[in-house]
Design a protein around this motif. Structure first.
Motif, mmCIF file in Angstrom:
data_model
loop_
_atom_site.group_PDB
_atom_site.id
_atom_site.type_symbol
_atom_site.label_atom_id
_atom_site.label_comp_id
_atom_site.label_asym_id
_atom_site.label_seq_id
_atom_site.Cartn_x
_atom_site.Cartn_y
_atom_site.Cartn_z
ATOM 1 N N ARG A 273 10.335 37.693 33.186
ATOM 2 C CA ARG A 273 10.307 38.969 32.472
ATOM 3 C C ARG A 273 9.206 39.846 33.056
ATOM 4 N N VAL A 274 9.475 41.154 33.143
ATOM 5 C CA VAL A 274 8.508 42.090 33.710
ATOM 6 C C VAL A 274 8.407 43.307 32.790
ATOM 7 N N SER B 270 6.632 37.962 23.997
ATOM 8 C CA SER B 270 7.914 38.491 23.490
ATOM 9 C C SER B 270 9.042 38.079 24.419
ATOM 10 N N ASP B 271 9.695 36.981 24.096
ATOM 11 C CA ASP B 271 10.650 36.361 25.004
ATOM 12 C C ASP B 271 11.926 37.163 25.232
ATOM 13 N N MET B 272 12.228 38.126 24.367
ATOM 14 C CA MET B 272 13.456 38.896 24.528
ATOM 15 C C MET B 272 13.201 40.319 25.037
ATOM 16 N N VAL B 273 12.020 40.552 25.588
ATOM 17 C CA VAL B 273 11.677 41.891 26.057
ATOM 18 C C VAL B 273 11.420 41.871 27.558
ATOM 19 N N THR B 274 12.135 42.733 28.290
ATOM 20 C CA THR B 274 11.870 42.898 29.721
ATOM 21 C C THR B 274 12.237 44.313 30.135
ATOM 22 N N GLY B 275 11.528 44.812 31.134
ATOM 23 C CA GLY B 275 11.790 46.148 31.643
ATOM 24 C C GLY B 275 11.282 47.260 30.751
ATOM 25 N N GLU B 276 10.383 46.944 29.823
ATOM 26 C CA GLU B 276 9.924 47.936 28.854
ATOM 27 C C GLU B 276 8.471 48.349 29.112
#
Length: 254
Positions: A181-182, A236-242
């Motif tokens: 994730r980034v 936050s395992d369900m967050v990426t590209g934010e």
């Protein structure tokens, strides 16, 4: 991500925001934190000592993030010493103070230096550590700025570099998925040596007061506040590209 037992690399980790992130990771149970620095050797060693006092294995490594070969050497050393990397925080940054109307002041050298550290440095680090992060199903957080979202900050070149970093964040989130994730944080004014030393404590206090009057939360961020944002994204395992903006709501009033 459970940060307990993780191995983290923080560029620009010796002072200010980077040091606050390092300490917060240690308090959350990170097994090892690598403090990257380019010039602040003494401060980096002081940060290492604080981390070790918290029971975290720590090491300071010198590396110019705008130099791809230096970044790759750092990655090899971390890999050899720790065997894994779970977290990469790209916090190293620089600027040159050039008033927006002074277009002639934005020389090629200014552009090269700022883009080299703020943009290419983050890319070089992500590329060098990508195999380790993929293996660990880890995460990257890039430290950007509200200057990448609004026409504000120390110079046009700085704002453009941070806007580019936000786009790089989104692109890397797509490129490194699903393993890595980034995300990015975009602080506003932060009470760090970076700001205070340039203008002096009194002038900075006056600037901060003016900004606080425009921000709904009526406060100026400290490095610890930015560290909160960074670890929130790491966990936050369900967050990426934010991009998570942390400016006390100042962006609502531009």
């Amino acid at each position: 991500m459970d940060l307990k037992g993780t191995v983290a690399v923080i560029t620009g980790g010796g002072t200010g925001i980077g040091a606050a992130v390092a300490e917060r990771l240690a308090r959350k149970g990170a097994a090892a934190v690598v403090v990257g620095y380019s010039r602040s050797a003494g401060e980096a060693q002081e940060t290492v000592a604080r981390l070790e006092s918290l029971g975290c294995k720590a090491e300071a490594l010198a590396a110019d993030v705008s130099d791809d070969a230096a970044v790759r050497r750092m990655a090899e050393r971390v890999r050899a010493a720790h065997g894994r990397v779970d977290v990469l925080v790209c916090n190293a940054g620089m600027t040159r103070w050039v008033p927006f109307p002074d277009l002639e002041g934005l020389t090629d050298d200014v552009w090269r230096q700022i883009m080299g550290v703020n943009l290419m440095g983050a890319f070089y680090c992500a590329r060098a550590f990508a195999p380790d992060l993929r293996a660990a199903r880890g995460a990257i957080v890039n430290v950007a700025s509200v200057a990448g979202l609004h026409p504000t900050g120390s110079s046009i070149a700085y704002g453009v570099s941070k806007a580019a970093l936000l786009q790089l964040t989104r692109d890397l989130a797509a490129a490194l998925a699903p393993e890595v994730r980034v995300n990015a944080v975009a602080p506003g004014m932060v009470a760090t040596r970076w700001h205070i030393d340039r203008v002096g404590e009194q002038v900075f206090a006056e600037m901060a007061t003016k900004e606080e009057l425009k921000a709904p939360l009526r406060r100026t961020a400290r490095p610890e506040h930015v560290a909160q944002l960074v670890t929130a994204l790491l966990e936050s395992d369900m967050v990426t590209g934010e991009t998570l903006v942390g400016d006390g709501g100042r962006h609502l009033t531009y």
